[in-house]
Design a protein around this motif. Structure first.
Motif, PDB file in Angstrom:
ATOM      1  N   ILE A   1       0.827  -1.212   0.000  1.00 34.22           N
ATOM      2  CA  ILE A   1       0.000   0.000   0.000  1.00 34.22           C
ATOM      3  C   ILE A   1       0.859   1.260   0.000  1.00 34.22           C
ATOM      4  CG2 ILE A   1      -2.056  -1.052   0.990  1.00 34.22           C
ATOM      5  CD1 ILE A   1      -1.185   0.079   3.729  1.00 34.22           C
ATOM      6  N   ARG A   2       0.282   2.306  -0.546  1.00 34.76           N
ATOM      7  CA  ARG A   2       0.911   3.625  -0.623  1.00 34.76           C
ATOM      8  C   ARG A   2      -0.192   4.680  -0.527  1.00 34.76           C
ATOM      9  NH1 ARG A   2       4.874   1.081   0.038  1.00 34.76           N
ATOM     10  NH2 ARG A   2       6.588   0.702  -1.378  1.00 34.76           N
ATOM     11  N   ILE A   3       0.222   5.924  -0.378  1.00 32.93           N
ATOM     12  CA  ILE A   3      -0.697   7.053  -0.551  1.00 32.93           C
ATOM     13  C   ILE A   3      -0.218   7.768  -1.804  1.00 32.93           C
ATOM     14  CG2 ILE A   3      -1.545   9.229   0.372  1.00 32.93           C
ATOM     15  CD1 ILE A   3      -1.171   8.033   3.186  1.00 32.93           C
ATOM     16  N   MET A   4      -1.127   7.925  -2.757  1.00 34.16           N
ATOM     17  CA  MET A   4      -0.746   8.608  -3.996  1.00 34.16           C
ATOM     18  C   MET A   4      -1.353  10.001  -4.029  1.00 34.16           C
ATOM     19  SD  MET A   4      -2.889   6.721  -6.994  1.00 34.16           S
ATOM     20  CE  MET A   4      -4.643   6.900  -7.183  1.00 34.16           C
ATOM     21  N   PHE A   5      -0.679  10.880  -4.764  1.00 33.49           N
ATOM     22  CA  PHE A   5      -1.111  12.267  -4.910  1.00 33.49           C
ATOM     23  C   PHE A   5      -1.267  12.557  -6.403  1.00 33.49           C
ATOM     24  CE2 PHE A   5       1.155  11.820  -0.947  1.00 33.49           C
ATOM     25  CZ  PHE A   5       0.303  12.430  -0.046  1.00 33.49           C
ATOM     26  N   PRO A   6      -2.396  12.139  -6.991  1.00 33.04           N
ATOM     27  CA  PRO A   6      -2.562  12.212  -8.449  1.00 33.04           C
ATOM     28  C   PRO A   6      -2.500  13.615  -9.037  1.00 33.04           C
ATOM     29  CG  PRO A   6      -4.602  11.521  -7.395  1.00 33.04           C
ATOM     30  CD  PRO A   6      -3.552  11.566  -6.334  1.00 33.04           C
ATOM     31  N   ASP A   7      -2.786  14.652  -8.262  1.00 29.53           N
ATOM     32  CA  ASP A   7      -2.748  16.008  -8.797  1.00 29.53           C
ATOM     33  C   ASP A   7      -1.362  16.641  -8.728  1.00 29.53           C
ATOM     34  OD1 ASP A   7      -5.439  15.838  -9.369  1.00 29.53           O
ATOM     35  OD2 ASP A   7      -6.048  16.726  -7.463  1.00 29.53           O
ATOM     36  N   ASN A   8      -0.421  15.958  -8.098  1.00 24.14           N
ATOM     37  CA  ASN A   8       0.936  16.480  -7.990  1.00 24.14           C
ATOM     38  C   ASN A   8       1.743  16.015  -9.207  1.00 24.14           C
ATOM     39  OD1 ASN A   8       3.613  17.035  -7.412  1.00 24.14           O
ATOM     40  ND2 ASN A   8       3.481  16.358  -5.297  1.00 24.14           N
ATOM     41  N   PRO A   9       2.201  16.928 -10.052  1.00 27.28           N
ATOM     42  CA  PRO A   9       2.930  16.532 -11.265  1.00 27.28           C
ATOM     43  C   PRO A   9       4.234  15.800 -10.975  1.00 27.28           C
ATOM     44  CG  PRO A   9       3.028  18.915 -10.954  1.00 27.28           C
ATOM     45  CD  PRO A   9       2.095  18.378  -9.917  1.00 27.28           C
ATOM     46  N   GLN A  10       4.783  15.953  -9.777  1.00 30.98           N
ATOM     47  CA  GLN A  10       6.034  15.272  -9.439  1.00 30.98           C
ATOM     48  C   GLN A  10       5.793  13.885  -8.842  1.00 30.98           C
ATOM     49  OE1 GLN A  10       7.117  18.426  -6.905  1.00 30.98           O
ATOM     50  NE2 GLN A  10       8.382  19.461  -8.423  1.00 30.98           N
ATOM     51  N   SER A  11       4.555  13.563  -8.594  1.00 32.09           N
ATOM     52  CA  SER A  11       4.218  12.274  -7.995  1.00 32.09           C
ATOM     53  C   SER A  11       4.156  11.206  -9.074  1.00 32.09           C
ATOM     54  CB  SER A  11       2.863  12.377  -7.290  1.00 32.09           C
ATOM     55  OG  SER A  11       2.508  11.151  -6.714  1.00 32.09           O
ATOM     56  N   GLU A  12       4.916  10.154  -8.880  1.00 35.13           N
ATOM     57  CA  GLU A  12       4.909   9.043  -9.832  1.00 35.13           C
ATOM     58  C   GLU A  12       3.886   8.020  -9.357  1.00 35.13           C
ATOM     59  OE1 GLU A  12       8.800   7.567 -10.704  1.00 35.13           O
ATOM     60  OE2 GLU A  12       9.669   9.560 -10.564  1.00 35.13           O
ATOM     61  N   HIS A  13       2.782   7.937 -10.068  1.00 27.07           N
ATOM     62  CA  HIS A  13       1.740   7.010  -9.641  1.00 27.07           C
ATOM     63  C   HIS A  13       1.271   6.087 -10.763  1.00 27.07           C
ATOM     64  CE1 HIS A  13      -0.196  10.812 -10.790  1.00 27.07           C
ATOM     65  NE2 HIS A  13      -1.114  10.049 -11.323  1.00 27.07           N
ATOM     66  N   ASP A  14       2.042   5.998 -11.848  1.00 26.97           N
ATOM     67  CA  ASP A  14       1.680   5.082 -12.933  1.00 26.97           C
ATOM     68  C   ASP A  14       1.670   3.627 -12.473  1.00 26.97           C
ATOM     69  OD1 ASP A  14       1.416   7.232 -14.623  1.00 26.97           O
ATOM     70  OD2 ASP A  14       3.394   6.983 -15.536  1.00 26.97           O
ATOM     71  N   ALA A  15       2.498   3.322 -11.488  1.00 28.30           N
ATOM     72  CA  ALA A  15       2.589   1.947 -11.001  1.00 28.30           C
ATOM     73  C   ALA A  15       1.606   1.669  -9.868  1.00 28.30           C
ATOM     74  CB  ALA A  15       4.013   1.659 -10.532  1.00 28.30           C
ATOM     75  N   LEU A  16       0.722   2.648  -9.583  1.00 31.80           N
ATOM     76  CA  LEU A  16      -0.234   2.498  -8.489  1.00 31.80           C
ATOM     77  C   LEU A  16      -1.657   2.396  -9.008  1.00 31.80           C
ATOM     78  CD1 LEU A  16       1.166   5.242  -6.068  1.00 31.80           C
ATOM     79  CD2 LEU A  16       1.643   2.795  -6.030  1.00 31.80           C
ATOM     80  N   THR A  17      -2.488   1.743  -8.225  1.00 34.27           N
ATOM     81  CA  THR A  17      -3.907   1.672  -8.526  1.00 34.27           C
ATOM     82  C   THR A  17      -4.676   2.115  -7.280  1.00 34.27           C
ATOM     83  OG1 THR A  17      -5.673   0.274  -9.391  1.00 34.27           O
ATOM     84  CG2 THR A  17      -4.157  -0.775  -7.880  1.00 34.27           C
ATOM     85  N   GLU A  18      -5.687   2.946  -7.483  1.00 31.87           N
ATOM     86  CA  GLU A  18      -6.463   3.441  -6.348  1.00 31.87           C
ATOM     87  C   GLU A  18      -7.275   2.304  -5.733  1.00 31.87           C
ATOM     88  OE1 GLU A  18      -9.717   6.890  -5.210  1.00 31.87           O
ATOM     89  OE2 GLU A  18      -8.713   6.997  -7.147  1.00 31.87           O
TER      90      GLU A  18
END
Length: 100
Positions: A37-54
């Motif tokens: 698990i992680r916490i993702m910040f989808p609106d942050n352009p520096q956040s890498e979340h391609d490898a994450l699923t909500e």
């Protein structure tokens, strides 16, 4: 200065206040197994979340409790790290290099 918590309401309030959402690492998220698990910040352009699923907060916190995790976070930034509660305990007793 980073703080550590296991309180679900504190975690959710902090994350949502920063635009964060509960997530799982895609390659570990299979069927009923939430995975890492992680916490993702989808609106942050520096956040890498391609490898994450909500995922849902219920799924997040079920995994959080099952694996006995804690959140290390900075109230004033997006910094967060999910750590083991044993690591959190060591950090609380002054071992700020403890990590897991």
């Amino acid at each position: 200065m980073a703080e550590t918590t296991t309180d679900h309401d504190t975690i959710r309030k902090w994350a949502e206040g920063k635009g964060g959402k509960p997530a799982a690492v895609k390659r570990t998220h299979k069927g009923d197994d939430v995975g890492i698990i992680r916490i993702m910040f989808p609106d942050n352009p520096q956040s890498e979340h391609d490898a994450l699923t909500e995922i849902t907060w219920d799924e997040f916190f079920a995994e959080f409790e099952e694996r006995e995790l804690a959140l290390l976070y900075d109230e004033k930034s997006l910094f967060s790290k999910i750590i083991g509660r044993d690591t959190a305990e060591k950090r609380a007793h002054g071992d700020h290099k403890a990590a897991r």
